[in-house]
Design an enzyme around this catalytic site. Sequence first.
Site, mmCIF file in Angstrom:
data_model
loop_
_atom_site.group_PDB
_atom_site.id
_atom_site.type_symbol
_atom_site.label_atom_id
_atom_site.label_comp_id
_atom_site.label_asym_id
_atom_site.label_seq_id
_atom_site.Cartn_x
_atom_site.Cartn_y
_atom_site.Cartn_z
ATOM 1 N N GLY A 80 0.771 -1.234 0.000
ATOM 2 C CA GLY A 80 0.000 0.000 0.000
ATOM 3 C C GLY A 80 0.804 1.287 0.000
ATOM 4 C CB THR A 81 4.206 2.357 -1.107
ATOM 5 O OG1 THR A 81 4.250 1.857 -2.439
ATOM 6 C CG2 THR A 81 4.944 1.417 -0.167
ATOM 7 C CG ASN A 82 1.359 3.320 -5.801
ATOM 8 O OD1 ASN A 82 1.685 4.362 -6.360
ATOM 9 N ND2 ASN A 82 1.995 2.177 -5.991
ATOM 10 C CG MET A 92 -1.410 -7.801 -6.822
ATOM 11 S SD MET A 92 -0.633 -7.039 -8.289
ATOM 12 C CE MET A 92 0.659 -6.060 -7.518
ATOM 13 C CB ILE A 111 -8.053 -9.656 -13.728
ATOM 14 C CG1 ILE A 111 -6.537 -9.612 -13.984
ATOM 15 C CG2 ILE A 111 -8.856 -9.215 -14.966
ATOM 16 C CD1 ILE A 111 -6.090 -10.099 -15.327
ATOM 17 C CG LEU A 112 -11.131 -4.533 -11.654
ATOM 18 C CD1 LEU A 112 -11.476 -3.059 -11.821
ATOM 19 C CD2 LEU A 112 -11.528 -5.018 -10.269
ATOM 20 C CG ASN A 148 -3.907 -0.398 -12.908
ATOM 21 O OD1 ASN A 148 -3.764 -0.726 -11.726
ATOM 22 N ND2 ASN A 148 -3.179 -0.933 -13.875
ATOM 23 C CG HIS A 172 1.409 -1.283 -15.729
ATOM 24 N ND1 HIS A 172 1.110 -2.568 -15.317
ATOM 25 C CD2 HIS A 172 2.474 -1.398 -16.554
ATOM 26 C CE1 HIS A 172 1.949 -3.406 -15.877
ATOM 27 N NE2 HIS A 172 2.790 -2.723 -16.639
HETATM 28 C C1 GAR Z 1 3.185 -1.023 -7.500
HETATM 29 O O1 GAR Z 1 4.474 -0.981 -8.057
HETATM 30 C C2 GAR Z 1 2.125 -1.001 -8.593
HETATM 31 O O2 GAR Z 1 2.481 -0.194 -9.667
HETATM 32 C C3 GAR Z 1 2.118 -2.459 -8.982
HETATM 33 O O3 GAR Z 1 2.221 -3.154 -7.764
HETATM 34 C C4 GAR Z 1 2.920 -2.362 -6.809
HETATM 35 C C5 GAR Z 1 2.081 -2.221 -5.561
HETATM 36 O O4 GAR Z 1 2.774 -1.592 -4.508
HETATM 37 N N1 GAR Z 1 0.930 -2.777 -9.710
HETATM 38 C C6 GAR Z 1 0.894 -3.678 -10.704
HETATM 39 O O5 GAR Z 1 1.844 -4.349 -11.033
HETATM 40 C C7 GAR Z 1 -0.462 -3.826 -11.388
HETATM 41 N N2 GAR Z 1 -0.345 -4.580 -12.602
HETATM 42 P P1 GAR Z 1 2.034 -0.895 -3.282
HETATM 43 O O6 GAR Z 1 1.085 -1.919 -2.670
HETATM 44 O O7 GAR Z 1 3.144 -0.555 -2.336
HETATM 45 O O8 GAR Z 1 1.322 0.318 -3.795
#
Ligand code: GAR
Length: 209
Positions: A13-15, A92, A94-95, A109, A111
């Site tokens: 969940g850093t995003n 993670m 797919i919808l 999203n 990516h």
């Molecule tokens: C992030 O790097 C995001 O871009 C990627 O997973 C990571 C999640 O990190 N998403 C994908 O690969 C989607 N296809 P987070 O939980 O720390 O945000």
Amino acid sequence: MMKNIAVLVSGGGTNLQALIDAEKSGVIKNGKITCVISSNPNAYALERARQNGIETEVIRRKDYSEFSDYDKALTELLKSKNVDLIVLAGFMTILGHEVISAFENCIINIHPALIPSFCGEGFYGLRVHEAALKKGVKLSGATAHFVNEVCDGGPIIIQKAVEVKEGDTPEILQKRIMEQAEWKILPRAVSLFCQDKIKVKNNIAVISD
Ligand code: GAR
């Protein structure tokens, strides 16, 4: 009207944290994170939500034998929360058709590559960075885009390039792309959406700022 944002997560969940920080500092205009939904009950992202007083829900694909039932349940959950924008922040699963059609051009999203490179089914998390290093690209980056029925194929909102350096491991490259690109462009894309500054025509997103 202030837009209600649901953030869908599966991991660290850093995003999500970048979005919470952006809301607090005023980078996100006209939007509020009203709920965090996780595909994984143990995701640290849920802890981040709780620490910030944000409502949480867990919905697991494996609790439904049919994908269409899962798809329906997720759609109902989002509708019941009066969500205006859904953000996939490291989600993670797919919808399905139901949720995508119910929220057309209202799902963003992030990516971790420059789409159309290193995207589509099977390209998620560290696998994306492994593929980029294997190809020897000198630039990678991140893409914030709308979600449609084509995996990683929806209208592109913002992209940011990040340098690949000699000696990078997938982990090092992932961290640089998160810090320099993902945590910046995702809140920006969310803010633009909440201010109705993104228009989509013929699968192309145009920003009026
Ligand atoms: C992030 O790097 C995001 O871009 C990627 O997973 C990571 C999640 O990190 N998403 C994908 O690969 C989607 N296809 P987070 O939980 O720390 O945000």
